[in-house]
Write an enzyme that holds these catalytic residues in place. Structure first.
Site: not given
Length: 578
Positions: A287, A254-256, A375, A377-380, A306
């Site tokens: 998350e 579940l996102d955020a 995704h 930590q890399i993509g942001n 995180d």
């Protein structure tokens, strides 16, 4: 319309008819357009409209609101022409090849996070990779969000039609085939779901159901979803049940959830899933920026940690901007606290003056999902660099070993097992003028970073809407003659074998403490059912002496020079129970 029938979407009844149901409290009238034929729907109270009609799977339909606005079904199960096309009736009856599958215990999870589009483009292409992933020791595949989004390229967090898997990856039955094949190989499949917001384009809810949102709480994505409304709760509860029941996913990430208010909805959601699917292993992972240990103690399976990533990243790269600043004061001590107690932030006031987190030391290690890359930590990052490009081979191998060999649950990102160096960038496929707004917003986001304060440098940040940005982020399984990839794969396979041999035992696990030996060097231990597990590593610049309890050394990185652990060194020891 009885209370138990107040559900979203279209579903097949036992008599062969279909029920169409829509919550549109702002509407005076609603028509079903079934294969183009207008059919008036009946008001059913509290803003609901319903119609029962003879129909067949595969038929196209839409809704027309007040004779003017035409929309797809907000709970459409299939959108073959994309977000703005018609909805299609789906009968979820399916012949499963592995109907006996009931999942796996969470302690056995080794998670591999994947973006379907970047991992080959389709469900079928990803399915062909499953035997090789299983052979490495991966036991859980986690798919980034699949809800239908604008265009053909998106991370998935801009989803609008939450019930319809994105058609650009394949048909619903191909998604089921992917999951069925994974189960046949002993792999769980998890899905990332976004219940805290809708994407910025194509959302019909504000027009047909303004009470779906509340104006007194703002989120980074706009007005908050109003989880006080029974119809809103039903939308997301039934969505979760659809993925878990009709597609047989083994769990949801579940996102955020820190953006979900009131938080009581999370327990309502968990309770309904448990009641409906209590005979299976179903894992619900959060998350949660707020580090609410109470949600984990209250029944949620685990949380993405995180704090593990951020403290480790500071140790390995020295970066201290953005959210890394909350760990830069003493990254070694913060990582020690993570290894010994779960979260680094457990209620203290951070640099922004906000109290963050709750005490987590009483929680078992398996309730924390740890990662050196994912995704976000890399993509942001502005340029989407992977850890290997930032920290080099030695420190990346150390990060991989630490992620794999704690009793916490390890997660690895797309391409990480073979040392992928291609960036993973932020990509979208929005229509004008939203494309320009996203492009400029992305560049403005990094204006306060030292490396991008110059406007010329910010112009180097890839355009999210350009197809080349997506193509640069796509990865393929390495060729057999790729010697570098083979070395990384062998290390990865070896680490997961050590984990399977020693860290997936029955019985409770409890931390024995983590100690900083020197800047960047840590010793940590855990009590297992069959003995003790100790590890030590050195991410610092100088060799250090680290004494571990007498036991069988089961893994080592780096040479042992006169009892010293060198920079980028790592050692793990298993102590048999007396």
């Amino acid at each position: 319309m009885s209370a138990v029938q107040r559900r979203w979407g279209a579903w097949r009844n036992e008599q062969g008819t279909w029920t169409f149901s829509l919550w549109a409290p702002a509407a005076t009238s609603v028509e079903l357009l079934l294969e183009g034929q207008p059919l008036p729907m009946q008001p059913a109270g509290d803003g609901w409209f319903q119609l029962e009609r003879i129909a067949e799977a595969g038929m196209f339909y839409r809704y027309r609101i007040d004779g003017d606005l035409t929309i797809p079904d907000p709970a459409s199960r299939c959108q073959p022409e994309g977000l703005f096309g018609p909805s299609v009736l789906v009968d979820h009856a399916h012949r499963w090849e592995n109907p006996q599958w009931r999942g796996r215990p969470w302690r056995e999870a080794v998670v591999y996070e994947v973006h379907v589009g970047a991992a080959g483009g389709t469900y079928a292409a990803l399915e062909r990779q499953l035997p090789r992933l299983a052979a490495l020791g991966i036991t859980a595949l986690e798919l980034m969000p699949l809800a239908s989004f604008p265009g053909r390229r998106n991370w998935g967090y801009d989803g609008v039609l939450h019930y319809a898997p994105a058609a650009c990856y394949g048909r619903p039955e191909e998604l089921k085939s992917l999951i069925d094949r994974a189960h046949g190989l002993g792999m769980m499949v998890l899905l990332d779901v976004v219940y805290n917001h809708f994407g910025p384009d194509g959302n019909p809810m504000p027009a047909i159901a303004p009470p779906f949102f509340r104006h007194d709480i703002r989120t980074p994505w706009g007005d908050a979803v109003d989880f006080r409304e029974p119809a809103v709760q039903r939308y997301f509860i039934d969505n979760a049940l659809m993925w878990l029941r009709d597609y047989r996913f083994d769990g949801l990430r579940l996102d955020a959830v820190h953006a979900i208010q009131p938080r009581g909805f999370l327990q309502t959601l968990r309770g309904e899933i448990t009641r409906e699917l209590g005979g299976r292993h179903v894992h619900l992972v959060l998350e949660n920026e707020d580090n609410q240990a109470s949600l984990l103690a209250g029944g949620y399976t685990a949380q993405w940690n995180d704090d593990f990533h951020n403290a480790l990243h500071v140790l390995l790269t020295g970066e201290d901007e953005g959210y890394y600043g909350d760990h830069a004061d003493d990254a070694t001590a913060r990582l020690c606290r993570v290894l010994g107690e779960g979260f680094s932030w457990q209620g203290e006031c951070n640099r922004a003056g906000r109290h963050r987190g709750e005490p987590s030391g009483a929680l078992p290690p398996e309730q924390f999902v740890v990662f050196a890359q994912n995704h976000d930590q890399i993509g942001n990052r502005a340029l989407g660099e992977r850890l290997l490009s930032l920290a080099g081979d030695g420190r990346t191998a150390l990060a991989m070993a630490l992620t794999a060999l704690t009793p916490m649950i390890p997660l690895f990102f797309l391409g990480e097992p073979w040392g992928e160096t291609a960036p993973f960038l932020f990509f979208t496929d929005h229509r004008p003028p939203l494309d320009e707004a996203v492009r400029e917003g992305r560049r403005a986001e990094f204006a306060h970073f030292r490396s991008f304060q110059d406007e010329t440098l910010r112009a180097r940040i890839p355009d999210p809407n350009a197809v080349e940005t997506f193509e640069r982020s796509s990865v393929a399984w390495p060729a057999d003659d790729d010697a570098g990839a083979r070395q990384w794969l062998e290390l990865f396979r070896r680490l997961l074998q050590v984990r399977a041999d020693h860290l997936v035992a029955e019985g409770p696990v409890r931390p024995l403490g983590a100690t900083a030996i020197a800047p960047g060097a840590i010793r940590a231990g855990w009590q297992l059912g069959g003995g003790q597990w100790w590890l030590a590593f050195n991410a610092g610049e100088l060799p250090v002496a680290i004494q571990l309890p007498r036991g069988r050394e089961v893994f080592r990185l780096g040479a042992d020079a006169d009892g010293l652990v060198p920079p980028c060194g790592f050692v793990a020891v298993h102590v048999e129970a007396a």
